[in-house]
Structure formats: C-alpha cells, structure tokens
Design a protein around this motif. Structure first.
Motif, mmCIF file in Angstrom:
data_model
loop_
_atom_site.group_PDB
_atom_site.id
_atom_site.type_symbol
_atom_site.label_atom_id
_atom_site.label_comp_id
_atom_site.label_asym_id
_atom_site.label_seq_id
_atom_site.Cartn_x
_atom_site.Cartn_y
_atom_site.Cartn_z
ATOM 1 N N GLY A 1 37.407 38.218 38.293
ATOM 2 C CA GLY A 1 37.149 36.892 37.750
ATOM 3 C C GLY A 1 37.137 35.820 38.820
ATOM 4 N N GLY A 2 37.502 34.596 38.403
ATOM 5 C CA GLY A 2 37.460 33.454 39.309
ATOM 6 C C GLY A 2 36.437 32.417 38.907
ATOM 7 N N PHE A 3 36.090 32.382 37.621
ATOM 8 C CA PHE A 3 35.090 31.445 37.099
ATOM 9 C C PHE A 3 33.802 31.483 37.916
ATOM 10 C CE2 PHE A 3 38.561 29.480 34.604
ATOM 11 C CZ PHE A 3 37.941 29.534 33.374
ATOM 12 N N TRP A 4 33.432 32.704 38.337
ATOM 13 C CA TRP A 4 32.140 32.984 38.977
ATOM 14 C C TRP A 4 31.972 32.285 40.331
ATOM 15 C CZ3 TRP A 4 32.105 30.576 34.025
ATOM 16 C CH2 TRP A 4 32.026 31.458 32.944
ATOM 17 N N HIS A 5 33.063 31.839 40.950
ATOM 18 C CA HIS A 5 32.950 31.055 42.178
ATOM 19 C C HIS A 5 33.179 31.904 43.421
ATOM 20 C CE1 HIS A 5 32.261 26.729 41.457
ATOM 21 N NE2 HIS A 5 32.635 27.036 40.216
ATOM 22 N N GLN A 6 32.553 31.491 44.490
ATOM 23 C CA GLN A 6 32.545 32.215 45.753
ATOM 24 C C GLN A 6 33.939 32.375 46.350
ATOM 25 O OE1 GLN A 6 30.023 33.700 47.162
ATOM 26 N NE2 GLN A 6 30.786 34.119 49.220
ATOM 27 N N ARG A 7 34.826 31.441 46.062
ATOM 28 C CA ARG A 7 36.149 31.500 46.704
ATOM 29 C C ARG A 7 37.002 32.658 46.180
ATOM 30 N NH1 ARG A 7 36.060 26.919 43.553
ATOM 31 N NH2 ARG A 7 37.558 26.748 41.827
ATOM 32 N N TYR A 8 36.582 33.318 45.110
ATOM 33 C CA TYR A 8 37.293 34.490 44.598
ATOM 34 C C TYR A 8 36.431 35.728 44.818
ATOM 35 C CZ TYR A 8 39.805 30.770 42.182
ATOM 36 O OH TYR A 8 40.513 29.636 41.896
ATOM 37 N N GLY A 9 37.072 36.852 45.203
ATOM 38 C CA GLY A 9 36.295 38.045 45.515
ATOM 39 C C GLY A 9 36.930 39.304 44.960
ATOM 40 N N LEU A 10 36.323 40.438 45.320
ATOM 41 C CA LEU A 10 36.750 41.707 44.747
ATOM 42 C C LEU A 10 38.122 42.164 45.209
ATOM 43 C CD1 LEU A 10 34.682 44.751 46.147
ATOM 44 C CD2 LEU A 10 35.615 42.892 47.526
ATOM 45 N N GLU A 11 38.726 41.447 46.156
ATOM 46 C CA GLU A 11 40.109 41.788 46.510
ATOM 47 C C GLU A 11 41.035 41.678 45.290
ATOM 48 O OE1 GLU A 11 39.483 37.417 47.232
ATOM 49 O OE2 GLU A 11 38.433 39.235 47.851
ATOM 50 N N LEU A 12 40.661 40.854 44.318
ATOM 51 C CA LEU A 12 41.451 40.746 43.096
ATOM 52 C C LEU A 12 41.474 42.063 42.319
ATOM 53 C CD1 LEU A 12 40.195 37.271 41.794
ATOM 54 C CD2 LEU A 12 42.438 37.769 42.766
ATOM 55 N N GLY A 13 40.406 42.848 42.458
ATOM 56 C CA GLY A 13 40.312 44.085 41.707
ATOM 57 C C GLY A 13 40.819 45.316 42.425
ATOM 58 N N ARG A 14 41.126 45.204 43.700
ATOM 59 C CA ARG A 14 41.518 46.409 44.458
ATOM 60 C C ARG A 14 42.783 47.071 43.925
ATOM 61 N NH1 ARG A 14 39.845 43.793 50.214
ATOM 62 N NH2 ARG A 14 37.699 44.603 50.287
ATOM 63 N N PRO A 15 43.855 46.322 43.628
ATOM 64 C CA PRO A 15 45.039 47.015 43.081
ATOM 65 C C PRO A 15 44.755 47.686 41.740
ATOM 66 C CG PRO A 15 45.604 44.815 43.870
ATOM 67 C CD PRO A 15 44.113 44.894 43.845
ATOM 68 N N LEU A 16 43.889 47.094 40.947
ATOM 69 C CA LEU A 16 43.563 47.671 39.645
ATOM 70 C C LEU A 16 42.756 48.950 39.819
ATOM 71 C CD1 LEU A 16 42.509 44.415 37.757
ATOM 72 C CD2 LEU A 16 44.797 45.234 38.381
ATOM 73 N N ALA A 17 41.790 48.913 40.745
ATOM 74 C CA ALA A 17 40.986 50.113 41.009
ATOM 75 C C ALA A 17 41.860 51.252 41.512
ATOM 76 C CB ALA A 17 39.889 49.786 42.018
ATOM 77 N N ALA A 18 42.811 50.949 42.391
ATOM 78 C CA ALA A 18 43.702 51.984 42.910
ATOM 79 C C ALA A 18 44.547 52.578 41.795
ATOM 80 C CB ALA A 18 44.592 51.399 44.008
ATOM 81 N N ASP A 19 45.018 51.742 40.896
ATOM 82 C CA ASP A 19 45.842 52.232 39.791
ATOM 83 C C ASP A 19 45.016 53.066 38.816
ATOM 84 O OD1 ASP A 19 48.472 52.283 38.548
ATOM 85 O OD2 ASP A 19 47.559 51.106 36.945
#
Length: 223
Positions: A33-51
């Motif tokens: 997520g991140g309200f579709w803005h460039q300042r947020y990236g897929l690093e937010l999803g890495r812990p979830l993907a690993a789990d």
C-alpha cells in the motif's frame, strides 16, 4: 528470492519467494500500500512474503509504477495485471490499503486471480471524502473531471465480482475507515473480518495476530 521483471521501467518487477523443496506451490501475489505514492515501496511486503513462503506457498511481492513515479491511472493498474501475467499460474491477490484496492481490482479484471484478500482495503472511491481526495491523486482528477477513471478503478463500481474475497479491517483504523470494508462486504457478499482494537499498520506486521488472520485467509483461498 528471485527477481522477475515484467516490463522495462525500474518499478516493473517483483520478488518471488518459494518454500524450500519442491517446485510447485500455490501463489499469493503481495501488493503493498501507501496510497499509490512513490515514497512507499515493496519493502513493506517483504516480511509478509517471507512469512507466506514459510507457510507453504509461493509469494510474489510486486512493485508497480506509482504517483510521482510515472504511475497514476491506468498505468498503476496495468502494472499489477502485467505482474500477474508474468506468472504461469492461478494466483490469490493479497493487498494492504491501496494495495487492497489493487488486489480486489485485479480480481475483477484478471482471469487468473482466483481470490483476493484486502487488508484495510480502499474499496469505494466515492464513499468517504478523505478517500475520494486520495483517489483523485491516483486518477488525476475529481469524479466530475474523470468519471470514466472512477468507474474503471473503484472496486465498488465493478460489482459483481465472481471471486471469493476476504476483507480484513481493524475497528481503530484512522487511515481507511472500517466502513469501507463493511459497505463493500454488504454489497458484494465478500467475507468480512472486523478486528476490534486493531489499527491500520498491524495488518502488515509479521508476527502480529492481525497479520496471521490475513495470512490464513490467503492460504485458505490459495489451497
């Protein structure tokens, strides 16, 4: 983890994480997520993907073009569809906040999405003024200025969606009102899980009980 590019832009790639052993697992596409803005990236999803990979499914954590990074509509949505095209498999989409929007939108638009989990998803661009204001940043205008984009992008405008969907939302979410999920569930028939006392970010904190609810929903749909 293996990087897969689905286009030539720097943001058109995903990271594939699979369980150890074997070569065929259900696939969950993780959309940050991140309200579709460039300042947020897929690093937010890495812990979830690993789990997810630790729980026996392949996770594809995708990046996409965002506002102020050559994104906007329809490019942002097109990227999510292209990322799914890069996989030769049926998938479940899992997304948080604006990623929840894209997860449900992809379920409506892509034939290989077999189910979706929205974590505090932005599901109706017209229901709350603060959501409409953020959607205008993605779509490049107000509902009066670009009505066709609102009709194309807002999941509430795409019903019925003939896929199983699970909507997980906390009662204490100050970023995306829980009423977004409540109203969408009522109109779509999607499964609704309301978590008392849970805010916005707990849903993507690996190890938090709120994340476990989201993960288990994705595993159920994938299997």
């Amino acid at each position: 983890m293996r990087r897969i590019s689905y286009g030539t832009h720097a943001s058109q790639f995903g990271e594939l994480s699979s369980p150890a052993g074997g070569d065929s697992f259900p696939v969950v596409v993780v959309i940050h997520g991140g309200f579709w803005h460039q300042r947020y990236g897929l690093e937010l999803g890495r812990p979830l993907a690993a789990d997810l990979a630790a729980h026996g499914v392949t996770a594809f954590n995708v990046e996409y073009r965002r506002v102020d990074g050559d994104g906007g509509w329809p490019a942002t949505g097109e990227d999510v569809l292209a990322a799914i095209d890069a996989l030769d498999a049926d998938v479940v989409t899992l997304g948080h906040s604006a990623g929840g929007h894209l997860a449900v939108w992809a379920a409506a638009r892509h034939p290989r999405v077999v189910g979706a989990v929205a974590q505090a998803g932005v599901l109706d661009f017209l229901q709350h003024p603060q959501i409409t204001r953020r959607a205008a940043e993605l779509l490049g205008g107000t509902p009066e200025e670009v009505p066709d984009f609102y009709a194309d992008a807002s999941p509430a405008a795409l019903l019925p969606i003939a896929k199983p969907m699970v909507l997980v939302h906390g009662t204490d979410d100050e970023d995306v009102p829980v009423a977004q999920s409540e109203a969408f569930a009522a109109s779509s028939g999607a499964e609704l899980v309301v978590l008392p006392g849970v805010g916005h970010m707990e849903l993507i904190e690996a190890g938090h009980p709120a994340w476990a609810v989201c993960r288990d929903a994705a595993l159920r749909l994938a299997r």
